[in-house]
Write a protein that holds these residues in place. Structure first.
Motif, PDB file in Angstrom:
ATOM      1  N   GLY A 199       0.795  -1.222   0.000  1.00  0.00           N
ATOM      2  CA  GLY A 199       0.000   0.000   0.000  1.00  0.00           C
ATOM      3  C   GLY A 199       0.824   1.266   0.000  1.00  0.00           C
ATOM      4  O   GLY A 199       2.057   1.252  -0.061  1.00  0.00           O
ATOM      5  N   ASP A 200       0.133   2.385   0.074  1.00  0.00           N
ATOM      6  CA  ASP A 200       0.745   3.706  -0.009  1.00  0.00           C
ATOM      7  C   ASP A 200       1.472   4.057   1.286  1.00  0.00           C
ATOM      8  O   ASP A 200       0.886   3.989   2.384  1.00  0.00           O
ATOM      9  CB  ASP A 200      -0.325   4.769  -0.269  1.00  0.00           C
ATOM     10  N   TYR A 201       2.744   4.434   1.147  1.00  0.00           N
ATOM     11  CA  TYR A 201       3.465   4.995   2.292  1.00  0.00           C
ATOM     12  C   TYR A 201       3.084   6.476   2.402  1.00  0.00           C
ATOM     13  O   TYR A 201       3.000   7.195   1.393  1.00  0.00           O
ATOM     14  CB  TYR A 201       4.981   4.871   2.133  1.00  0.00           C
ATOM     15  N   ILE A 202       2.857   6.936   3.635  1.00  0.00           N
ATOM     16  CA  ILE A 202       2.529   8.343   3.889  1.00  0.00           C
ATOM     17  C   ILE A 202       3.418   8.845   5.026  1.00  0.00           C
ATOM     18  O   ILE A 202       3.562   8.164   6.056  1.00  0.00           O
ATOM     19  CB  ILE A 202       1.049   8.517   4.260  1.00  0.00           C
ATOM     20  N   LEU A 203       3.986  10.004   4.845  1.00  0.00           N
ATOM     21  CA  LEU A 203       4.737  10.660   5.916  1.00  0.00           C
ATOM     22  C   LEU A 203       3.794  11.641   6.615  1.00  0.00           C
ATOM     23  O   LEU A 203       3.251  12.554   5.984  1.00  0.00           O
ATOM     24  CB  LEU A 203       5.942  11.405   5.354  1.00  0.00           C
ATOM     25  N   ASP A 204       3.561  11.432   7.898  1.00  0.00           N
ATOM     26  CA  ASP A 204       2.722  12.342   8.677  1.00  0.00           C
ATOM     27  C   ASP A 204       3.627  13.349   9.387  1.00  0.00           C
ATOM     28  O   ASP A 204       4.390  12.983  10.290  1.00  0.00           O
ATOM     29  CB  ASP A 204       1.900  11.555   9.700  1.00  0.00           C
ATOM     30  N   ARG A 205       3.542  14.595   8.971  1.00  0.00           N
ATOM     31  CA  ARG A 205       4.391  15.651   9.554  1.00  0.00           C
ATOM     32  C   ARG A 205       3.537  16.553  10.430  1.00  0.00           C
ATOM     33  O   ARG A 205       2.577  17.176   9.960  1.00  0.00           O
ATOM     34  CB  ARG A 205       5.062  16.455   8.439  1.00  0.00           C
ATOM     35  N   TYR A 206       3.883  16.594  11.708  1.00  0.00           N
ATOM     36  CA  TYR A 206       3.162  17.415  12.673  1.00  0.00           C
ATOM     37  C   TYR A 206       3.908  18.737  12.877  1.00  0.00           C
ATOM     38  O   TYR A 206       5.099  18.739  13.209  1.00  0.00           O
ATOM     39  CB  TYR A 206       3.036  16.688  14.014  1.00  0.00           C
ATOM     40  N   HIS A 207       3.203  19.831  12.693  1.00  0.00           N
ATOM     41  CA  HIS A 207       3.746  21.157  12.955  1.00  0.00           C
ATOM     42  C   HIS A 207       3.159  21.640  14.281  1.00  0.00           C
ATOM     43  O   HIS A 207       1.976  21.997  14.359  1.00  0.00           O
ATOM     44  CB  HIS A 207       3.373  22.121  11.826  1.00  0.00           C
ATOM     45  N   LEU A 208       3.976  21.620  15.316  1.00  0.00           N
ATOM     46  CA  LEU A 208       3.528  22.060  16.638  1.00  0.00           C
ATOM     47  C   LEU A 208       3.705  23.570  16.716  1.00  0.00           C
ATOM     48  O   LEU A 208       4.808  24.088  16.541  1.00  0.00           O
ATOM     49  CB  LEU A 208       4.325  21.358  17.725  1.00  0.00           C
ATOM     50  N   CYS A 209       2.607  24.267  16.966  1.00  0.00           N
ATOM     51  CA  CYS A 209       2.600  25.727  16.883  1.00  0.00           C
ATOM     52  C   CYS A 209       2.105  26.353  18.180  1.00  0.00           C
ATOM     53  O   CYS A 209       1.476  25.700  19.014  1.00  0.00           O
ATOM     54  CB  CYS A 209       1.708  26.191  15.725  1.00  0.00           C
ATOM     55  N   ASP A 210       2.366  27.644  18.290  1.00  0.00           N
ATOM     56  CA  ASP A 210       1.834  28.452  19.372  1.00  0.00           C
ATOM     57  C   ASP A 210       0.859  29.451  18.761  1.00  0.00           C
ATOM     58  O   ASP A 210       1.177  30.103  17.750  1.00  0.00           O
ATOM     59  CB  ASP A 210       2.970  29.184  20.098  1.00  0.00           C
ATOM     60  N   ALA A 211      -0.325  29.552  19.327  1.00  0.00           N
ATOM     61  CA  ALA A 211      -1.301  30.516  18.812  1.00  0.00           C
ATOM     62  C   ALA A 211      -0.976  31.892  19.368  1.00  0.00           C
ATOM     63  O   ALA A 211      -1.013  32.116  20.579  1.00  0.00           O
ATOM     64  CB  ALA A 211      -2.711  30.088  19.217  1.00  0.00           C
ATOM     65  N   THR A 212      -0.638  32.821  18.473  1.00  0.00           N
ATOM     66  CA  THR A 212      -0.233  34.168  18.905  1.00  0.00           C
ATOM     67  C   THR A 212      -1.372  35.172  18.854  1.00  0.00           C
ATOM     68  O   THR A 212      -1.203  36.321  19.247  1.00  0.00           O
ATOM     69  CB  THR A 212       0.921  34.675  18.019  1.00  0.00           C
ATOM     70  N   GLY A 213      -2.531  34.765  18.341  1.00  0.00           N
ATOM     71  CA  GLY A 213      -3.665  35.674  18.300  1.00  0.00           C
ATOM     72  C   GLY A 213      -4.381  35.585  16.972  1.00  0.00           C
ATOM     73  O   GLY A 213      -4.249  34.618  16.219  1.00  0.00           O
ATOM     74  N   VAL A 214      -5.141  36.642  16.674  1.00  0.00           N
ATOM     75  CA  VAL A 214      -5.875  36.731  15.416  1.00  0.00           C
ATOM     76  C   VAL A 214      -5.120  37.653  14.478  1.00  0.00           C
ATOM     77  O   VAL A 214      -4.674  38.737  14.864  1.00  0.00           O
ATOM     78  CB  VAL A 214      -7.309  37.245  15.655  1.00  0.00           C
ATOM     79  N   ALA A 215      -4.961  37.193  13.230  1.00  0.00           N
ATOM     80  CA  ALA A 215      -4.213  37.985  12.260  1.00  0.00           C
ATOM     81  C   ALA A 215      -4.895  39.333  12.013  1.00  0.00           C
ATOM     82  O   ALA A 215      -6.134  39.438  12.005  1.00  0.00           O
ATOM     83  CB  ALA A 215      -4.085  37.216  10.948  1.00  0.00           C
ATOM     84  N   GLY A 216      -4.073  40.371  11.794  1.00  0.00           N
ATOM     85  CA  GLY A 216      -4.614  41.707  11.609  1.00  0.00           C
ATOM     86  C   GLY A 216      -5.339  41.899  10.299  1.00  0.00           C
ATOM     87  O   GLY A 216      -6.270  42.696  10.202  1.00  0.00           O
ATOM     88  N   GLU A 217      -4.930  41.140   9.248  1.00  0.00           N
ATOM     89  CA  GLU A 217      -5.534  41.382   7.936  1.00  0.00           C
ATOM     90  C   GLU A 217      -6.841  40.643   7.711  1.00  0.00           C
ATOM     91  O   GLU A 217      -7.479  40.801   6.666  1.00  0.00           O
ATOM     92  CB  GLU A 217      -4.549  40.993   6.828  1.00  0.00           C
TER      93      GLU A 217
END
Length: 514
Positions: A199-217
């Motif tokens: 079957g299909d190999y899949i790379l699962d990449r997790y981006h661990l982030c910090d929520a800094t707020g709501v974007a201004g735009e």
């Protein structure tokens, strides 16, 4: 106990009915699920008893309660004993049939009592029951309905219905002798088994982030990246689960001709996987997941399906057949990225069937097709996948799976239900019986940190258990244990035999829903 003596076999019930008829006594009959006996039931049964000399209550057996996969809440023998404990009830019978029709034909009650809601009911099943009673010279009476409760509503209002799962799991394990020692023996027999994963190999990449707020735009969340973690997914993690459980897996998949693919192959090989991958992809399929704390905010899929090539398909088919020679099982894991095609399956399945004792399959993604997997020994889809494959979103789950096994020729299925657990279906008897033998297993984890990969853990573990000679029920339970371990961590982590054994002994010592 007196109440236990009231619960009768069919032969004993019919014998007492004949005695009552000879004595000129009026026999009154009530039928239902009686999942939770509430004041409405008591009023209904007391009214029924007032209409005659003897009150018999038939209870729908567990497989015939079609009120949801986790119903009935209370097993049929306990429901029967609860009713038998009531003073107004004389005889109790657990009815194995879908309706009371057959019992009414043989019991021939003088009075059949139904709730007021049936007075204007045109359900063909009830109409058949009513006609059977009248045809035998009896009468149908409707209770007042002035005390109204619903078992379904009461169960839905419970804040912690999972507390009832202890009893269900205990009975399930007792019924199939799923002691820790027996399950450990199955895991031990699985060591060294050769399993080919395709079957299909899949790379699962997790981006661990910090929520800094709501974007201004604009009204969107602003994130600051903190860390990236890569996990082997798709068919790759299925092979890793097998290796961690002591099996000897071979992974046949497709990667790219780049440094990342080389690293993936080395990592899998170092953990006991025999990797036999071609390098025809333009890039490794990668799924990016962005998280804040343990909450997944969104996912980005990066990687296209491979294009069909009859020459490469022929080479891949030859590789699969060669790898499967002498294997104990083959697992197909179709994630919809083009590796497993209808043409490939047409080439290899006729050759694999006489060579391999056990064939298993699962699918994921809109591009995969569950119905392509013919003559499998085990299918492990989600309920959603089963319904989408057949475009059936209204029939009962049992009917949908019956159609699936009939269409594909598969012998067994483990259908996962997310937080609700899973249901096993045994279709090994051919032609298929009108109703499949099934068992419901509640989810063994009270909550999930990350549900990614729990289906892969279940598929790998259940397939290995079946290859080791276990029953479908033992395989499903071991698969559930592996899934419960997997959901407790962020990302894909191979479930080891040691962790499985630890969980089995822990569950024997401590109540599951404590």
């Amino acid at each position: 106990m007196l109440s236990n003596r009231k619960v009768l076999s069919l032969a004993a019930l019919l014998g007492l009915r004949e005695q009552a008829r000879a004595a000129g006594k009026t026999v009154v009959h009530c039928h239902g699920c009686f999942d939770i006996v509430h004041p409405g039931h008591i009023h209904h049964l007391e009214f029924a008893k007032s209409l005659g000399d003897v009150l018999v209550v038939s209870v729908s057996a567990d497989p015939q309660v079609n009120k949801g996969v986790d119903r009935p809440l209370i097993p049929d023998d306990l429901r029967a004993r609860s009713l038998a404990a009531l003073e107004c009830v004389d005889w109790v019978y657990v009815n194995p049939d879908p309706t009371a029709m057959g019992l009414l034909e043989t019991l021939r009650p003088d009075v059949y009592v139904k709730g007021r809601e049936y007075e204007r009911n045109h359900d063909p099943r009830f109409l058949a029951e009513r006609d059977a009673v009248v045809r035998q010279g009896g009468r149908v009476v409707f209770s007042s309905g002035d005390v109204v409760y619903s078992s379904t509503a009461l169960i839905g209002a419970l804040s912690h219905p999972e507390r009832f799962y202890d009893e269900k799991l205990t009975r399930f394990r007792d019924r199939y002798s799923l002691t820790a020692a027996n399950l450990q023996a199955i895991l031990r027999r699985g060591r060294g088994k050769r399993v080919v994963v395709i079957g299909d190999y899949i790379l699962d990449r997790y981006h661990l982030c910090d929520a800094t707020g709501v974007a201004g735009e604009g009204p969107m969340l602003s994130l600051r990246p903190m860390q990236e973690r890569d996990y082997d997914g798709g068919a790759g993690v299925i092979a890793l689960h097998l290796a961690a459980l002591g099996a000897r897996p071979t992974l046949i998949s497709s990667l790219a001709d780049d440094e990342l693919s080389a690293q993936i192959e080395m990592r899998l090989q170092s953990q006991g996987v025999d990797v036999q991958c071609d390098h025809g992809r333009r890039q490794v399929v990668c799924k990016h997941r962005y998280l804040v704390d343990h909450t997944k905010l969104f996912k980005v899929d990066d990687g296209a399906s491979t294009l069909g090539d009859s020459q490469l398909e022929g080479l891949l088919a030859a590789r699969i057949v060669a790898a499967a020679e002498g294997a104990d099982a083959v697992i197909f894991a179709d994630f919809g990225y083009g590796m497993i095609t209808s043409g490939l399956l047409d080439r290899i399945l006729p050759q694999l069937r006489p060579r391999v004792p056990l064939l298993a399959a699962d699918v994921s993604g809109k591009q995969s097709n569950l119905l392509r997997f013919r003559d499998m020994d085990l299918l492990c889809p989600t309920e959603r996948e089963v319904r989408e494959a057949q475009h059936d979103f209204s029939s009962g789950l049992g009917a949908v799976v019956w159609n699936l096994l009939g269409t594909t020729g598969a012998r067994q299925a483990i259908v996962t239900l997310g937080k609700q657990g899973l249901v096993t279906f045994d279709g090994s008897e051919r032609p298929l019986p009108p109703r499949l033998r099934s068992e419901y297993v509640p989810a063994l984890s009270p909550y999930a940190i990350d549900p990614l990969g729990c289906g892969d853990a279940l598929l790998a573990t259940a397939t290995l258990a079946l290859a080791a000679g276990s029953s479908l029920e033992a395989a499903a339970f071991l698969g559930s244990v592996a899934a419960a371990i997997e959901v407790q961590e962020i990302g894909n982590h191979p479930v080891t035999a040691e962790r499985m054994l630890g969980q089995l002994h822990h569950r024997d010592a401590i109540p599951i829903a404590a």
